[in-house]
Design a protein around this motif. Sequence first.
Motif, PDB file in Angstrom:
ATOM      1  N   ARG A  53      67.397   5.971 -28.686  1.00 20.84           N
ATOM      2  CA  ARG A  53      66.108   5.246 -28.629  1.00 20.84           C
ATOM      3  C   ARG A  53      65.325   5.637 -27.364  1.00 20.84           C
ATOM      4  NH1 ARG A  53      69.124   0.882 -30.850  1.00 20.84           N
ATOM      5  NH2 ARG A  53      69.314  -0.295 -28.915  1.00 20.84           N
ATOM      6  N   ALA A  54      66.057   5.830 -26.269  1.00 18.20           N
ATOM      7  CA  ALA A  54      65.384   6.247 -25.025  1.00 18.20           C
ATOM      8  C   ALA A  54      64.776   7.641 -25.196  1.00 18.20           C
ATOM      9  CB  ALA A  54      66.379   6.234 -23.863  1.00 18.20           C
ATOM     10  N   ILE A  55      65.501   8.518 -25.885  1.00 17.46           N
ATOM     11  CA  ILE A  55      64.972   9.881 -26.117  1.00 17.46           C
ATOM     12  C   ILE A  55      63.721   9.806 -26.996  1.00 17.46           C
ATOM     13  CG2 ILE A  55      65.473  12.094 -27.259  1.00 17.46           C
ATOM     14  CD1 ILE A  55      68.449  11.670 -26.337  1.00 17.46           C
ATOM     15  N   ASP A  56      63.773   8.968 -28.026  1.00 15.20           N
ATOM     16  CA  ASP A  56      62.586   8.806 -28.894  1.00 15.20           C
ATOM     17  C   ASP A  56      61.398   8.282 -28.076  1.00 15.20           C
ATOM     18  OD1 ASP A  56      63.957   9.687 -31.093  1.00 15.20           O
ATOM     19  OD2 ASP A  56      64.408   7.687 -31.886  1.00 15.20           O
ATOM     20  N   ALA A  57      61.685   7.325 -27.186  1.00 13.29           N
ATOM     21  CA  ALA A  57      60.604   6.763 -26.357  1.00 13.29           C
ATOM     22  C   ALA A  57      60.024   7.844 -25.439  1.00 13.29           C
ATOM     23  CB  ALA A  57      61.142   5.599 -25.519  1.00 13.29           C
ATOM     24  N   ALA A  58      60.920   8.654 -24.864  1.00 21.08           N
ATOM     25  CA  ALA A  58      60.453   9.725 -23.965  1.00 21.08           C
ATOM     26  C   ALA A  58      59.626  10.739 -24.751  1.00 21.08           C
ATOM     27  CB  ALA A  58      61.653  10.399 -23.293  1.00 21.08           C
ATOM     28  N   ASP A  59      60.031  10.989 -25.992  1.00 23.66           N
ATOM     29  CA  ASP A  59      59.299  11.945 -26.824  1.00 23.66           C
ATOM     30  C   ASP A  59      57.919  11.385 -27.201  1.00 23.66           C
ATOM     31  OD1 ASP A  59      59.209  14.397 -28.376  1.00 23.66           O
ATOM     32  OD2 ASP A  59      59.278  13.079 -30.131  1.00 23.66           O
ATOM     33  N   ALA A  60      57.898  10.093 -27.501  1.00 25.36           N
ATOM     34  CA  ALA A  60      56.615   9.472 -27.870  1.00 25.36           C
ATOM     35  C   ALA A  60      55.654   9.429 -26.677  1.00 25.36           C
ATOM     36  CB  ALA A  60      56.861   8.060 -28.402  1.00 25.36           C
ATOM     37  N   ALA A  61      56.216   9.283 -25.481  1.00 30.18           N
ATOM     38  CA  ALA A  61      55.368   9.180 -24.281  1.00 30.18           C
ATOM     39  C   ALA A  61      54.882  10.548 -23.791  1.00 30.18           C
ATOM     40  CB  ALA A  61      56.159   8.501 -23.154  1.00 30.18           C
ATOM     41  N   LEU A  62      55.519  11.609 -24.286  1.00 25.31           N
ATOM     42  CA  LEU A  62      55.241  12.953 -23.744  1.00 25.31           C
ATOM     43  C   LEU A  62      53.782  13.413 -23.899  1.00 25.31           C
ATOM     44  CD1 LEU A  62      56.508  15.483 -22.411  1.00 25.31           C
ATOM     45  CD2 LEU A  62      57.125  16.254 -24.712  1.00 25.31           C
ATOM     46  N   PRO A  63      53.173  13.305 -25.102  1.00 21.54           N
ATOM     47  CA  PRO A  63      51.815  13.865 -25.248  1.00 21.54           C
ATOM     48  C   PRO A  63      50.819  13.272 -24.249  1.00 21.54           C
ATOM     49  CG  PRO A  63      52.740  13.320 -27.398  1.00 21.54           C
ATOM     50  CD  PRO A  63      53.682  12.756 -26.372  1.00 21.54           C
ATOM     51  N   ALA A  64      50.852  11.948 -24.070  1.00 18.47           N
ATOM     52  CA  ALA A  64      49.871  11.332 -23.163  1.00 18.47           C
ATOM     53  C   ALA A  64      50.169  11.687 -21.705  1.00 18.47           C
ATOM     54  CB  ALA A  64      49.880   9.815 -23.340  1.00 18.47           C
ATOM     55  N   TRP A  65      51.470  11.754 -21.348  1.00 16.19           N
ATOM     56  CA  TRP A  65      51.817  12.046 -19.954  1.00 16.19           C
ATOM     57  C   TRP A  65      51.443  13.488 -19.600  1.00 16.19           C
ATOM     58  CZ3 TRP A  65      52.508   9.677 -15.609  1.00 16.19           C
ATOM     59  CH2 TRP A  65      53.149  10.299 -14.552  1.00 16.19           C
ATOM     60  N   ARG A  66      51.751  14.439 -20.489  1.00 21.64           N
ATOM     61  CA  ARG A  66      51.451  15.832 -20.146  1.00 21.64           C
ATOM     62  C   ARG A  66      49.947  16.095 -20.184  1.00 21.64           C
ATOM     63  NH1 ARG A  66      54.023  19.906 -24.367  1.00 21.64           N
ATOM     64  NH2 ARG A  66      52.368  21.257 -23.658  1.00 21.64           N
ATOM     65  N   ALA A  67      49.206  15.213 -20.913  1.00 23.71           N
ATOM     66  CA  ALA A  67      47.756  15.412 -20.999  1.00 23.71           C
ATOM     67  C   ALA A  67      47.021  14.914 -19.747  1.00 23.71           C
ATOM     68  CB  ALA A  67      47.209  14.695 -22.233  1.00 23.71           C
ATOM     69  N   LEU A  68      47.698  14.112 -18.919  1.00 25.42           N
ATOM     70  CA  LEU A  68      47.046  13.688 -17.667  1.00 25.42           C
ATOM     71  C   LEU A  68      46.783  14.914 -16.806  1.00 25.42           C
ATOM     72  CD1 LEU A  68      49.117  10.560 -16.496  1.00 25.42           C
ATOM     73  CD2 LEU A  68      46.947  10.591 -17.741  1.00 25.42           C
ATOM     74  N   THR A  69      45.803  14.812 -15.922  1.00 22.14           N
ATOM     75  CA  THR A  69      45.616  15.927 -14.981  1.00 22.14           C
ATOM     76  C   THR A  69      46.751  15.897 -13.969  1.00 22.14           C
ATOM     77  OG1 THR A  69      44.351  14.599 -13.425  1.00 22.14           O
ATOM     78  CG2 THR A  69      43.092  15.742 -15.158  1.00 22.14           C
ATOM     79  N   ALA A  70      46.982  17.026 -13.342  1.00 21.55           N
ATOM     80  CA  ALA A  70      48.021  17.100 -12.313  1.00 21.55           C
ATOM     81  C   ALA A  70      47.742  16.060 -11.228  1.00 21.55           C
ATOM     82  CB  ALA A  70      48.070  18.507 -11.730  1.00 21.55           C
ATOM     83  N   LEU A  71      46.471  15.885 -10.912  1.00 14.19           N
ATOM     84  CA  LEU A  71      46.127  14.940  -9.849  1.00 14.19           C
ATOM     85  C   LEU A  71      46.455  13.507 -10.263  1.00 14.19           C
ATOM     86  CD1 LEU A  71      44.947  14.521  -7.073  1.00 14.19           C
ATOM     87  CD2 LEU A  71      42.668  14.489  -8.070  1.00 14.19           C
ATOM     88  N   GLU A  72      46.225  13.191 -11.522  1.00 16.56           N
ATOM     89  CA  GLU A  72      46.562  11.830 -11.991  1.00 16.56           C
ATOM     90  C   GLU A  72      48.078  11.595 -11.918  1.00 16.56           C
ATOM     91  OE1 GLU A  72      42.924  10.925 -15.176  1.00 16.56           O
ATOM     92  OE2 GLU A  72      44.512  12.332 -15.731  1.00 16.56           O
ATOM     93  N   ARG A  73      48.843  12.592 -12.328  1.00 17.20           N
ATOM     94  CA  ARG A  73      50.310  12.432 -12.235  1.00 17.20           C
ATOM     95  C   ARG A  73      50.738  12.355 -10.768  1.00 17.20           C
ATOM     96  NH1 ARG A  73      50.378  16.505 -16.349  1.00 17.20           N
ATOM     97  NH2 ARG A  73      51.029  18.047 -14.804  1.00 17.20           N
ATOM     98  N   ALA A  74      50.105  13.159  -9.939  1.00 15.89           N
ATOM     99  CA  ALA A  74      50.444  13.159  -8.503  1.00 15.89           C
ATOM    100  C   ALA A  74      50.153  11.796  -7.879  1.00 15.89           C
ATOM    101  CB  ALA A  74      49.654  14.255  -7.786  1.00 15.89           C
ATOM    102  N   ASP A  75      49.046  11.189  -8.259  1.00 20.71           N
ATOM    103  CA  ASP A  75      48.691   9.881  -7.678  1.00 20.71           C
ATOM    104  C   ASP A  75      49.765   8.841  -8.013  1.00 20.71           C
ATOM    105  OD1 ASP A  75      46.431  10.775  -6.470  1.00 20.71           O
ATOM    106  OD2 ASP A  75      45.042  10.059  -8.022  1.00 20.71           O
ATOM    107  N   ILE A  76      50.269   8.885  -9.252  1.00 17.85           N
ATOM    108  CA  ILE A  76      51.301   7.916  -9.652  1.00 17.85           C
ATOM    109  C   ILE A  76      52.598   8.190  -8.874  1.00 17.85           C
ATOM    110  CG2 ILE A  76      52.719   7.124 -11.599  1.00 17.85           C
ATOM    111  CD1 ILE A  76      50.252   7.614 -13.408  1.00 17.85           C
TER     112      ILE A  76
END
Length: 485
Positions: A53-76
């Motif tokens: 279930r954790a792997i499925d959750a990580a897979d579901a979260a992947l498209p939105a997370w990778r679509a953030l800009t590098a700067l947005e991920r860096a800020d978090i």
Amino acid sequence: MQALKETQLYCPFAYIDGSWVAADSGEQIDVLNPATGESMGNVPRLGRAETERAIDAADAALPAWRALTALERADILMKWHDLMMEHQDDLAMIMTFEQGKPLKEAAGEIAYAASFLRWFAEEARRIYGDTVPAAKANQRIVVTKQPVGVVGAITPWNFPAAMITRKAGAALAAGCTIVVKPASQTPFSATALAKLAERAGVPRGVFNVVPGRASEIAAAMTESSLVRKITFTGSTEVGRQLMAQASQHIQKISLELGGNAPFIVFEDADLDAAVEGAMAAKFRNAGQTCVCTNRFLVQSSVVNAFCEKLAVAMNSELKVGNGTEDGINIGPLIDDKAVAKVSEHVHDAVDQGAELLLGGHPHPLGGNFFSPTLISFANSRMKVANEETFGPLAAVFPFDDEQEAVRMANDTEFGLASYFYSRDLGRVWRVADALDYGMVGINTGLISNAAAPFGGVKASGLGREGGHQGLDEFLETKYLCIDLG
Ligand SMILES: O=CCCC(=O)O
């Protein structure tokens, strides 16, 4: 845990898809304080189904997370770093309770762990590609980097925070999502990190923590075609199994495995500096660090002087006890098996002719405490020459010349960290080139740093963590061939 300023950082749950959950079976892991043997609480013992279930959750979260800009991920990631530093004392207290390292050292690990989040936040913005001159006039070649995808991480008990952020910081910066299985001895550091990740704004599913049954969780990770990368720190034995398992779906793999670090002292070395380096390289985390010196190789002409100075430093500087008490700098070993292993290495060496100069026995405090020990006249037939002791045993092996030192240093299946002390510039380059190791400390006993590529060769592993190289491990290279028509 009452000792915490903010009790919410004590999280006795797993963390999946942004929710705090129990095991399907209701089973629990009892986490023991290695200094007292008392329980510090329970976390859920998860298995295959929850990991899937954790792997499925990580897979579901992947498209939105990778679509953030590098700067947005860096800020978090920077926010997560800042929260770790704001709660450094509490995180250190949790670590000392479950792992045993003295509070000051635990606070040092928290700063070290947070430094990976900062480092990779900064590096996220430097995920550059290439343009390459093409073979044809009407073509263009462009090389881009993309996140590998969902990552499965398995982390050890000796650095319960830093080994998580060194992997997760790089993974998240690259745009990957991650499922972390922390060691069963030290899950509370991992769940406290998840609490702070949540507060920092890491979206649900991006960072998951699944304490539980190692073999089931590892199987769920390696048998899933959704997981594209496995990253592991631990024993060579387990690393071998994981590598075989990861072959099923040709998952990328990074392994940070065992070591057998040599620490060479040449006769031209500054002996006082070498002893200072030796204390750091041997006794960090009571000797339970994969880069801890296992073998002191000392040139015969200075071996007596070195042993005398090291014995003085060990006697005057090392204070064994419960890491929550003031002035303690050697905590307990993780469990009774660890104590038995150090005893076995000491007895084996002494039985084969080594000279016992200091310690050599469990500490009078009892439990998991072991007295800092120094032996000389060790040789290559002894267990301490061939196996990682992972405890406070300093074993000194004499050698006659540079060639012999290098031969002895390389005479092991391992190749993680090595160290040497010399003031001769020619020798410094020769020996640095000749050592068959991923890392070489030259006139220093401390080499760990977020900016540096940490990792080994031979049976010590694959890949690098930290440095800009540590980010590459979570990136795929894509080549675009553009025909201009
Ligand atoms: O024991 C493994 C890692 C230790 C370190 O990063 O210095």
